[in-house]
Write an enzyme that holds these catalytic residues in place. Sequence first.
Site, PDB file in Angstrom:
ATOM      1  N   SER A   5      13.211  12.969 -12.731  1.00  0.00           N
ATOM      2  CA  SER A   5      14.139  12.274 -12.517  1.00  0.00           C
ATOM      3  C   SER A   5      15.183  12.591 -13.631  1.00  0.00           C
ATOM      4  CB  SER A   5      14.084  10.893 -12.099  1.00  0.00           C
ATOM      5  OG  SER A   5      15.289  10.264 -12.270  1.00  0.00           O
ATOM      6  N   TYR A  22      11.754   2.627 -14.980  1.00  0.00           N
ATOM      7  CA  TYR A  22      11.283   3.847 -14.349  1.00  0.00           C
ATOM      8  C   TYR A  22      11.707   5.071 -15.226  1.00  0.00           C
ATOM      9  CZ  TYR A  22      12.771   7.253 -10.787  1.00  0.00           C
ATOM     10  OH  TYR A  22      12.559   8.413  -9.875  1.00  0.00           O
TER      11      TYR A  22
END
Length: 246
Positions: free
Chosen positions: A141, A155
């Site tokens: 990501s 995350y």
Amino acid sequence: MATLAGKVALVTGASRGIGAAIARRLAAEGASVAITYARDADAASQVVRDIESAGGKAIAIRADAADAAAVTAAVERAVSAFGKLDVLVNNAGTAIPKPFEEATLEEMDRMIDINLRGVLVATHTALRQMRDGGRIITIGSSVGERMMTPGLAAYAATKGAVKMFTQGLAREVAARGITVNNVQPGPIDTDLNPVAGDWATPQIANTALKRYGHVNDIAAMVAFVAGPEAGFITGASLTVDGGTNA
């Protein structure tokens, strides 16, 4: 020309969203594709049908990415079904967006188990089955490199870990001609991160293009990295984020 003709790929977490798009694209490039899914058998079956109706080969395997034994068995089943493994795409992942102080230990464990431990387990098993010259690709990501969105601290930590794992492993397996890369999406319109969702506004504001991307934007990058023209790319984090990290 099908750049992946004769290759076998395994894509984890591919019953929907980015994973499903990757599976369809790799199949369109000529690969036989195994996909894993955690719960939605119908959605996974639809991805298989889509691939088969286009003339490709695919199977779906139930395996929660947080279950190490199931992940190991899925890799082995893919090899058993197609006879080998050339490409592993560690796509399975989850985010539970909320302020960190409100997150539960169970939620943090879930993200670690799927986003990091699942990647380690799948890769560990795949390397024992993969032929020289293979490809290991993980979907990280953009927040694993630069964090600007509130609510994604834990995350982002898992995706930052994936980035460093990619760099380290790339050196370990280079002698086998295996490349290891990390594709880092920015905001992509999926069920987990819809463009109409509550968390979309700050993400769009952070992009240079002022919009969300499409799952096919990620699938195209993965197909390139999996193909023969990317043989000199390894240990890289390739960001596809509409300029979020620019």
